[in-house]
Design a protein around this motif. Structure first.
Motif, PDB file in Angstrom:
ATOM      1  N   ARG A 230       0.929  -1.299   0.654  1.00 37.34           N
ATOM      2  CA  ARG A 230      -0.256   0.584  -0.202  1.00 37.34           C
ATOM      3  C   ARG A 230       0.810   1.247  -0.200  1.00 37.34           C
ATOM      4  O   ARG A 230       0.930   2.172  -0.326  1.00 37.34           O
ATOM      5  CB  ARG A 230      -1.114   0.176   1.324  1.00 37.34           C
ATOM      6  N   ASP A 232       4.045   1.451  -0.867  1.00 34.42           N
ATOM      7  CA  ASP A 232       4.347   1.678  -1.844  1.00 34.42           C
ATOM      8  C   ASP A 232       3.117   2.444  -3.842  1.00 34.42           C
ATOM      9  O   ASP A 232       3.820   2.962  -4.209  1.00 34.42           O
ATOM     10  CB  ASP A 232       5.138   0.562  -2.794  1.00 34.42           C
ATOM     11  N   GLY A 233       2.119   1.624  -3.497  1.00 32.94           N
ATOM     12  CA  GLY A 233       1.015   2.003  -4.117  1.00 32.94           C
ATOM     13  C   GLY A 233       0.954   4.188  -4.121  1.00 32.94           C
ATOM     14  O   GLY A 233       0.467   4.405  -4.942  1.00 32.94           O
ATOM     15  N   GLU A 234       0.753   4.051  -2.689  1.00 36.05           N
ATOM     16  CA  GLU A 234       0.074   5.738  -2.635  1.00 36.05           C
ATOM     17  C   GLU A 234       1.920   6.669  -2.888  1.00 36.05           C
ATOM     18  O   GLU A 234       1.503   8.034  -3.310  1.00 36.05           O
ATOM     19  CB  GLU A 234       0.661   5.932  -0.751  1.00 36.05           C
ATOM     20  N   SER A 235       3.015   5.681  -2.612  1.00 38.35           N
ATOM     21  CA  SER A 235       4.534   6.661  -3.018  1.00 38.35           C
ATOM     22  C   SER A 235       3.783   6.609  -4.568  1.00 38.35           C
ATOM     23  O   SER A 235       4.603   8.035  -5.014  1.00 38.35           O
ATOM     24  CB  SER A 235       5.721   5.892  -2.634  1.00 38.35           C
ATOM     25  N   GLN A 236       3.897   6.121  -5.366  1.00 38.06           N
ATOM     26  CA  GLN A 236       3.870   5.578  -6.476  1.00 38.06           C
ATOM     27  C   GLN A 236       2.799   6.551  -6.809  1.00 38.06           C
ATOM     28  O   GLN A 236       2.869   7.823  -8.063  1.00 38.06           O
ATOM     29  CB  GLN A 236       3.105   4.851  -7.206  1.00 38.06           C
ATOM     30  N   ALA A 237       1.898   6.918  -6.622  1.00 39.43           N
ATOM     31  CA  ALA A 237       0.655   7.512  -6.563  1.00 39.43           C
ATOM     32  C   ALA A 237       1.254   9.365  -6.870  1.00 39.43           C
ATOM     33  O   ALA A 237       0.742   9.600  -7.556  1.00 39.43           O
ATOM     34  CB  ALA A 237      -1.343   7.724  -5.730  1.00 39.43           C
ATOM     35  N   GLN A 239       3.370   9.985  -6.621  1.00 37.16           N
ATOM     36  CA  GLN A 239       4.696  10.611  -7.435  1.00 37.16           C
ATOM     37  C   GLN A 239       4.068  10.826  -8.484  1.00 37.16           C
ATOM     38  O   GLN A 239       4.511  11.815  -9.181  1.00 37.16           O
ATOM     39  CB  GLN A 239       5.951   9.489  -7.470  1.00 37.16           C
ATOM     40  N   LYS A 240       2.914  10.310  -8.759  1.00 28.94           N
ATOM     41  CA  LYS A 240       2.572  10.270 -10.121  1.00 28.94           C
ATOM     42  C   LYS A 240       2.188  11.668 -10.062  1.00 28.94           C
ATOM     43  O   LYS A 240       2.303  12.821 -10.979  1.00 28.94           O
ATOM     44  CB  LYS A 240       1.286  10.046 -10.696  1.00 28.94           C
ATOM     45  N   ASP A 243       4.393  14.700 -10.248  1.00 27.25           N
ATOM     46  CA  ASP A 243       4.874  15.098 -11.969  1.00 27.25           C
ATOM     47  C   ASP A 243       4.276  15.726 -12.657  1.00 27.25           C
ATOM     48  O   ASP A 243       3.628  16.147 -13.790  1.00 27.25           O
ATOM     49  CB  ASP A 243       6.046  13.693 -12.598  1.00 27.25           C
TER      50      ASP A 243
END
Length: 314
Positions: A230, A232-237, A239-240, A243
């Motif tokens: 979770r 990792d998912g939030e971090s990626q979200a 980050q997106k 960006d």
């Protein structure tokens, strides 16, 4: 008439002679069966021992005594009371296996060898068991059998008898002792059952605890992996989104407007009574002031925004 009487007399004499001859033949010819032996006395004195087969005796001189059985014989003697070392009377049944090996000695050395074996067994048994307590007498049958056989075989050897085995068929202690032994055995069985039950409960508890521990470990590992995924998912979200925001190059007014839109959501909780705005959001406040057309507080000041209709606090 005289000739007829003489003929009858001769016939009578011939008949008597024939009967005598038959009696002589019967008494002189003997057939000894297999596994039997016969003792022959001549004029009252031992003459010889007859083996299995056909034999001829001298009538009225030789006398054949009753045949002896050479097979192994089994004799069961009635229960005999025996006193143990701890002064308890037990009843013991014995079985003796013996065989006649010398017909002459069995005939002339002992009057009744079966009775002699019984009496010798009884006296020897009392001597042997008299030196043992009840528990030893009940558990040492092989030892008692061996001692009995040794004594009997030595004593009966001169009688022409060989004792091959002696067995104790039953050892019966007094009824009171039997009741005590049964209670002791019952208590021992109950104790063993309780021990086995406790061991089973212990093993069951250990296995249950081990299963729960393994389950907790696996659950914790699963939760940790899920939290990592979770995060990792939030971090990626994030980050997106970050960006995307940088790619969109939003203006200061747009950021201030989005900030104002998110404030009600932050204060929507029932426990939120006071929200502290840190000094790091000075730049955002400047944007808000520009949008509203009013002056903004210094960047180093900290302001509080009232929640649920409360007065503001500076």
């Amino acid at each position: 008439m005289g000739d007829g009487a003489g003929a009858l007399a001769w016939l009578f004499v011939v008949a008597v002679l024939l009967v005598f001859v038959v009696i002589v033949l019967v008494r002189s010819v003997r057939i000894i069966p297999q596994a039997r032996a016969g003792v022959v006395e001549r004029l009252g004195k031992y003459q010889r021992t007859l083996n299995p087969g056909l034999t001829v005796l001298i009538p009225f001189v030789d006398r054949l005594l009753p045949l002896l059985d050479l097979r192994e014989q089994v004799v069961s003697f009635p229960p005999q009371p025996v006193i143990t070392e701890d002064n308890l009377v037990v009843s013991i049944d014995t079985v003796v296996y013996f065989q006649v090996t010398d017909p002459r000695a069995a005939t002339y050395e002992i009057a009744n060898y079966i009775q002699a074996v019984e009496q010798l067994t009884t006296t020897t048994l009392r001597n042997v068991v008299g030196g043992l307590n009840l528990e030893e007498a009940l558990t040492s049958r092989d030892q008692i059998n061996g001692q009995l056989r040794g004594v009997l075989d030595e004593a009966t050897g001169r009688w022409g008898i060989r004792v091959s085995r002696v067995e104790l068929k039953a050892i019966d202690p007094p009824l009171s002792i039997q009741d005590s032994m049964e209670k002791q055995m019952r208590a021992e069985r109950d104790r063993r059952a309780a021990i086995l039950t406790a061991e089973g409960t212990k093993q069951s508890a250990i296995l249950t605890a081990e299963g729960e521990r393994q389950s907790a470990i696996l659950k914790a590992e699963g939760d940790a992996k899920a939290a990592i995924l979770r995060a990792d998912g939030e971090s990626q979200a994030i980050q997106k989104v970050f960006d995307a925001i940088h790619k969109g190059n939003p203006t200061q007014k747009l950021l201030a407007y989005q900030y104002l839109q998110i404030l009600p959501k932050i204060a929507s909780g029932t426990s939120n009574k006071l929200w502290i705005i840190p000094s790091e959001v000075g730049e955002a406040l400047k944007g808000i002031g520009n949008v509203l057309g009013t002056s903004t507080p210094d960047a180093g000041d900290t302001a509080t925004v009232p929640m649920d209709g409360q007065e503001p606090v500076h």
